[in-house]
Write an enzyme that holds these catalytic residues in place. Structure first.
Site, PDB file in Angstrom:
ATOM      1  N   CYS A 122       1.163  -0.799  -0.285  1.00 29.58           N
ATOM      2  CA  CYS A 122       0.017   0.061   0.217  1.00 29.58           C
ATOM      3  C   CYS A 122       0.660   1.213  -0.146  1.00 29.58           C
ATOM      4  O   CYS A 122       1.744   1.905  -0.141  1.00 29.58           O
ATOM      5  CB  CYS A 122      -0.663  -0.025   1.332  1.00 29.58           C
ATOM      6  SG  CYS A 122      -2.516   1.066   1.048  1.00 29.58           S
ATOM      7  N   ASP A 191      -3.635   0.741  10.392  1.00 30.25           N
ATOM      8  CA  ASP A 191      -5.317   2.094  10.206  1.00 30.25           C
ATOM      9  C   ASP A 191      -5.450   1.654  11.426  1.00 30.25           C
ATOM     10  O   ASP A 191      -5.976   2.818  12.012  1.00 30.25           O
ATOM     11  CB  ASP A 191      -6.357   1.120   9.183  1.00 30.25           C
ATOM     12  CG  ASP A 191      -5.373   1.909   7.335  1.00 30.25           C
ATOM     13  OD1 ASP A 191      -4.698   1.214   6.905  1.00 30.25           O
ATOM     14  OD2 ASP A 191      -6.210   2.618   7.526  1.00 30.25           O
TER      15      ASP A 191
HETATM   16  C1  RUB Z   1      -3.718   2.931   3.533  1.00 31.02           C
HETATM   17  C2  RUB Z   1      -3.428   2.418   4.366  1.00 31.02           C
HETATM   18  C3  RUB Z   1      -1.974   1.950   5.325  1.00 31.02           C
HETATM   19  C4  RUB Z   1      -2.723   2.742   6.397  1.00 31.02           C
HETATM   20  C5  RUB Z   1      -1.109   4.002   6.705  1.00 31.02           C
HETATM   21  O1  RUB Z   1      -5.211   2.232   2.967  1.00 31.02           O
HETATM   22  O2  RUB Z   1      -3.975   0.761   4.238  1.00 31.02           O
HETATM   23  O3  RUB Z   1      -1.119   1.540   4.840  1.00 31.02           O
HETATM   24  O4  RUB Z   1      -3.494   3.666   6.261  1.00 31.02           O
HETATM   25  O5  RUB Z   1      -1.025   4.105   6.062  1.00 31.02           O
HETATM   26  P1  RUB Z   1      -5.868   3.487   2.002  1.00 31.02           P
HETATM   27  P2  RUB Z   1      -0.186   6.068   7.134  1.00 31.02           P
HETATM   28  O6  RUB Z   1      -4.915   3.601   1.420  1.00 31.02           O
HETATM   29  O7  RUB Z   1      -7.120   3.042   1.581  1.00 31.02           O
HETATM   30  O8  RUB Z   1      -6.216   4.962   3.194  1.00 31.02           O
HETATM   31  O9  RUB Z   1       1.073   5.261   7.554  1.00 31.02           O
HETATM   32  O10 RUB Z   1       0.271   7.101   5.985  1.00 31.02           O
HETATM   33  O11 RUB Z   1      -1.118   6.037   8.165  1.00 31.02           O
END
Ligand code: RUB
Length: 315
Positions: A122, A191
């Site tokens: 991701c 998340d």
């Molecule tokens: C984003 C996702 C990321 C986490 C952590 O999902 O799963 O791995 O949110 O990101 P989506 P961060 O694209 O569906 O929002 O470290 O930037 O908080």
């Protein structure tokens, strides 16, 4: 009272124009701050409504909930004092987001050995902070980034890696096990971290964890403490967002008789698959999640559902 800026912000979160747990949380705090500045009367009532609009966007990342609760925990004897307190708390939360990334980068990078190949999934700002810091220290030689279907957040990741000058290889999600033997560490974001140390992150994360465990590749999670879920202490289960099937397949497939298309956006990785969680207060084993929630976020139940987060932010 006009809720336009809040409704516009909510739409940006829903449609994923603003995405990623940290960005969503920060954006919610910024929006509540702007809104608080505009409120002229009935502060409590208007703020509560704004908070509800923002909460009612994406259900999985607890960072959104924690950000909103942090701001909504304002105090004061009158509307003016409450407004000042809400604005100050929003600013505090934004600072927390900013400072946490740097710390996580430093702490996470220390655990990475020289000459390492890292895999990520991701697009996580926290995971990228670890990878970029380790790269600057000369420790990372290559990063495998998964596409992360269906929204292809992996494209954002390789762009960011390329801008930072880090050699990157984009792979389809199903190629993880094929390449895992070439990898020294998996580093992903979060998340939500539950009270029992499970990780909720982008769909596919748990499969990568499984492949990593089988290949004895350490699986590292980069998660700010505002990604830990106080709600789960009270037995609440994390709601996994299921997004529209049209993100996964074209109309001719969606319209086939007897065929369903499912699109869960996140999955759960049990704590047994996680070697370490890198937070801004240190590298912790997943078993310590409950303590982070208790000590760091602090909680008290009021009403039946609402939790009062009296988070002590990172200085
Ligand atoms: C984003 C996702 C990321 C986490 C952590 O999902 O799963 O791995 O949110 O990101 P989506 P961060 O694209 O569906 O929002 O470290 O930037 O908080």
């Amino acid at each position: 009272m006009n809720f336009q800026i809040v409704e516009e912000a909510a739409l940006k979160i829903k449609t994923m124009e603003v995405r990623g747990a940290a960005r969503i949380a920060r954006f919610a705090a910024e929006t509540l701050k702007k809104f608080a500045e505009m409120v002229e009367s009935n502060f409590d009532e208007n703020m509560k409504k704004a908070a509800e609009i923002l909460l009612n966007t994406r259900p999985t990342a607890v960072s959104l909930y924690n950000a909103i609760n942090y701001v909504m925990n304002y105090e004061g004897d009158n509307d003016r004092e409450k407004k000042e307190s809400a604005i100050a708390r929003a600013e505090e939360f934004i600072k927390w987001v900013e400072t946490a990334h740097e710390k996580i980068g430093e702490i996470g990078a220390r655990r990475i050995k020289d000459g390492s190949v890292v895999m990520t999934h991701c697009n996580s700002s926290a995971a990228l902070s670890v990878i970029k810091t380790a790269y600057k220290m000369g420790k990372v030689v290559e990063v495998f980034a998964t596409e992360s279907r269906p929204r292809m957040q992996g494209h954002l990741t390789v762009k960011e890696l390329s801008e930072a000058g880090i050699p990157a290889t984009l792979i389809v999600d199903s190629a993880v096990r094929y390449f895992i033997e070439d990898v020294d560490y998996v580093v992903v974001g979060a998340d939500t971290i539950t009270a029992n140390g499970a990780l909720i992150n982008k769909i596919g994360t748990s499969q990568i964890a499984l492949a990593a465990k089988e290949a004895r590749v350490p699986f590292m999670v980069a998660a700010e403490t505002y990604k830990f879920s106080p709600k789960t202490v009270f037995g609440e289960l994390v709601v996994i967002e299921e997004r529209d099937a049209s993100e996964v397949a074209p109309p001719e497939i969606l319209n086939l008789n007897g065929v369903k298309v499912r699109n869960p956006a996140f999955d759960a990785t049990p704590r047994d698959y996680i070697d370490v969680i890198i937070t801004e207060i240190g590298a912790i084993p997943p078993e310590m999640a409950y303590l982070v929630i208790k000590e760091r976020l602090g909680y008290a139940v009021f009403g039946t559902e609402e939790l009062k987060i009296s988070a002590r932010h990172f200085d």
